[in-house]
Design a protein around this motif. Structure first.
Motif, short mmCIF file in Angstrom:
data_model
loop_
_atom_site.label_atom_id
_atom_site.label_comp_id
_atom_site.label_asym_id
_atom_site.label_seq_id
_atom_site.Cartn_x
_atom_site.Cartn_y
_atom_site.Cartn_z
N LEU A 57 0.81 -1.22 0.00
CA LEU A 57 0.00 0.00 0.00
C LEU A 57 0.85 1.28 0.00
O LEU A 57 0.66 2.15 -0.85
CB LEU A 57 -0.97 -0.02 1.18
N VAL A 58 1.74 1.41 0.95
CA VAL A 58 2.60 2.61 0.98
C VAL A 58 3.48 2.63 -0.26
O VAL A 58 3.67 3.68 -0.90
CB VAL A 58 3.44 2.65 2.26
N ASN A 59 4.03 1.49 -0.60
CA ASN A 59 4.89 1.35 -1.77
C ASN A 59 4.19 1.87 -3.03
O ASN A 59 4.77 2.64 -3.81
CB ASN A 59 5.28 -0.12 -1.92
N CYS A 60 2.94 1.47 -3.23
CA CYS A 60 2.19 1.89 -4.42
C CYS A 60 1.73 3.34 -4.33
O CYS A 60 1.72 4.05 -5.34
CB CYS A 60 0.98 0.98 -4.62
N ALA A 61 1.35 3.78 -3.15
CA ALA A 61 0.90 5.16 -3.00
C ALA A 61 2.00 6.15 -3.34
O ALA A 61 1.74 7.24 -3.86
CB ALA A 61 0.40 5.39 -1.58
N LEU A 62 3.25 5.78 -3.07
CA LEU A 62 4.37 6.67 -3.38
C LEU A 62 4.52 6.92 -4.88
O LEU A 62 5.09 7.92 -5.29
CB LEU A 62 5.67 6.09 -2.81
N LEU A 63 4.00 6.01 -5.69
CA LEU A 63 4.03 6.21 -7.13
C LEU A 63 3.30 7.49 -7.52
O LEU A 63 3.62 8.13 -8.52
CB LEU A 63 3.39 5.01 -7.84
N GLY A 64 2.32 7.88 -6.70
CA GLY A 64 1.56 9.10 -6.98
C GLY A 64 2.42 10.35 -7.04
O GLY A 64 2.02 11.34 -7.67
N ARG A 65 3.57 10.32 -6.41
CA ARG A 65 4.45 11.49 -6.44
C ARG A 65 5.02 11.75 -7.83
O ARG A 65 5.54 12.83 -8.10
CB ARG A 65 5.59 11.32 -5.43
N ALA A 66 4.93 10.75 -8.71
CA ALA A 66 5.45 10.90 -10.07
C ALA A 66 4.36 11.28 -11.06
O ALA A 66 4.63 11.39 -12.26
CB ALA A 66 6.11 9.59 -10.51
N ILE A 67 3.12 11.48 -10.59
CA ILE A 67 1.98 11.73 -11.48
C ILE A 67 1.41 13.12 -11.23
O ILE A 67 1.08 13.46 -10.10
CB ILE A 67 0.89 10.65 -11.26
N PRO A 68 1.29 13.94 -12.28
CA PRO A 68 0.77 15.30 -12.12
C PRO A 68 -0.68 15.31 -11.63
O PRO A 68 -1.42 14.34 -11.81
CB PRO A 68 0.88 15.89 -13.52
N GLU A 69 -1.09 16.42 -11.08
CA GLU A 69 -2.44 16.57 -10.56
C GLU A 69 -3.47 16.53 -11.69
O GLU A 69 -3.24 17.03 -12.79
CB GLU A 69 -2.56 17.90 -9.80
N GLY A 70 -4.61 15.90 -11.41
CA GLY A 70 -5.72 15.89 -12.35
C GLY A 70 -5.52 15.04 -13.59
O GLY A 70 -6.19 15.24 -14.59
N THR A 71 -4.63 14.07 -13.50
CA THR A 71 -4.27 13.27 -14.67
C THR A 71 -5.20 12.07 -14.84
O THR A 71 -5.71 11.52 -13.87
CB THR A 71 -2.81 12.77 -14.52
N ASP A 72 -5.40 11.66 -16.11
CA ASP A 72 -6.10 10.39 -16.36
C ASP A 72 -5.04 9.28 -16.47
O ASP A 72 -4.06 9.40 -17.20
CB ASP A 72 -6.97 10.48 -17.62
N VAL A 73 -5.26 8.22 -15.71
CA VAL A 73 -4.27 7.16 -15.53
C VAL A 73 -4.87 5.82 -15.94
O VAL A 73 -6.01 5.52 -15.60
CB VAL A 73 -3.81 7.08 -14.06
N CYS A 74 -4.09 5.03 -16.65
CA CYS A 74 -4.46 3.65 -16.96
C CYS A 74 -3.46 2.72 -16.28
O CYS A 74 -2.26 2.85 -16.46
CB CYS A 74 -4.44 3.42 -18.47
N ASP A 75 -3.98 1.80 -15.49
CA ASP A 75 -3.13 0.82 -14.79
C ASP A 75 -3.34 -0.54 -15.46
O ASP A 75 -4.41 -1.13 -15.36
CB ASP A 75 -3.52 0.74 -13.31
N ILE A 76 -2.32 -1.02 -16.18
CA ILE A 76 -2.48 -2.28 -16.91
C ILE A 76 -2.03 -3.46 -16.04
O ILE A 76 -1.10 -3.35 -15.25
CB ILE A 76 -1.72 -2.27 -18.25
N GLY A 77 -2.73 -4.57 -16.18
CA GLY A 77 -2.44 -5.74 -15.35
C GLY A 77 -2.65 -5.43 -13.89
O GLY A 77 -1.83 -5.78 -13.04
N SER A 78 -3.77 -4.81 -13.57
CA SER A 78 -3.99 -4.24 -12.24
C SER A 78 -4.09 -5.29 -11.14
O SER A 78 -3.84 -4.99 -9.97
CB SER A 78 -5.27 -3.39 -12.24
N GLY A 79 -4.46 -6.52 -11.47
CA GLY A 79 -4.53 -7.57 -10.45
C GLY A 79 -5.54 -7.26 -9.37
O GLY A 79 -6.72 -7.08 -9.62
N ALA A 80 -5.06 -7.16 -8.15
CA ALA A 80 -5.93 -6.83 -7.01
C ALA A 80 -6.04 -5.33 -6.79
O ALA A 80 -6.58 -4.89 -5.78
CB ALA A 80 -5.41 -7.50 -5.75
N GLY A 81 -5.50 -4.54 -7.74
CA GLY A 81 -5.59 -3.09 -7.63
C GLY A 81 -4.29 -2.41 -7.28
O GLY A 81 -4.30 -1.24 -6.88
#
Length: 248
Positions: A57-81
């Motif tokens: 959870l923390v590991n994945c949430a930190l990815l958000g620091r690389a994504i600009p505000e208000g962006t549309d995001v596609c997560d491929i092979g999302s698995g359990a999210g």
């Protein structure tokens, strides 16, 4: 679902508050879903439950620091999210599309989205390549889906020009970049950067690979190409040569 599994759900560490902020209660509910239904349905292993927060959870949430505000995001092979649903929890400003081909996983994702009351998430049951030419996004994410050379083929046709592939990677990321040089050129990659996030929160920190898209997505390219019928209509008609029958 057994009580023994439910009781294993760990409490959030102090680092979780730093990345989820006021959305931490929702992240706790998602952790409970992973530790119970996620284990029962075989989406995560029971041994992952004690380290759900730091490793997932923390590991994945930190990815958000690389994504600009208000962006549309596609997560491929999302698995359990992971990481897409976590991004949607931590960053409600993002519009997140979770792409996953397996029914049992998309069923879990649909139920999780409903249970958590998320209105910024779309779940799509498909392989990434099935969306090529139909959808495009500013950011395409993934976590432990494939080596970079294959990941580029699945991801870059979905990234609109000026956007980026933003993938979570491991310690071999630099070797993957070297191996994928040909693929990077093929897909018109711009700047390729590797950044670590959260070195003060988790060990190891989150390693993020960013590949800029300098060309339109497959959808954008198709829009630039005239359709076959349009090409026929714009061509100058070829005059037919009439043959005159000779008299007998």
């Amino acid at each position: 679902m057994s009580d023994s599994v439910s009781r294993e759900t760990p409490p959030p560490p102090a680092s979780a508050a730093g990345v989820f902020s006021t959305h931490l209660p929702l992240a706790v509910r998602y952790a409970d879903l992973l530790a119970t239904d996620g284990v029962v349905r075989g989406l995560i292993g029971p041994r992952e439950v004690p380290r759900l927060w730091e490793r997932h959870l923390v590991n994945c949430a930190l990815l958000g620091r690389a994504i600009p505000e208000g962006t549309d995001v596609c997560d491929i092979g999302s698995g359990a999210g992971l990481p897409g649903l976590v991004l949607a929890l931590a960053r409600p400003d993002l519009s997140v599309t979770l792409v996953e081909p397996l029914l049992r996983r998309t069923a879990f994702l649909d139920e999780a989205v409903q249970a958590l009351g998320l209105d910024n998430v779309e779940v799509v049951r498909a392989r990434a390549e099935e969306l090529h030419g139909h959808r495009e996004f500013s950011v395409v994410t993934s976590r432990a889906v494939a080596p970079l050379d294959r990941l580029l083929g699945w991801s870059m046709p979905l990234v609109r020009e000026g956007g980026a592939l933003v993938a979570m990677k491991g310690s071999s990321v630099q070797e993957e970049i070297v191996t994928a040089k040909t693929a990077l050129r093929r897909y018109g990659a711009g700047a390729v950067t590797v950044v670590e996030y959260g070195s003060d929160l988790i060990d190891p920190p989150t390693t993020v690979l960013r590949v800029e898209a300098t060309r339109p997505s497959r959808l954008g390219l198709d829009a630039l190409r005239p359709s076959r019928s349009a090409r026929r209509a714009t061509k100058s008609p070829t005059p037919r040569t009439s043959r005159t029958k000779k008299g007998r």
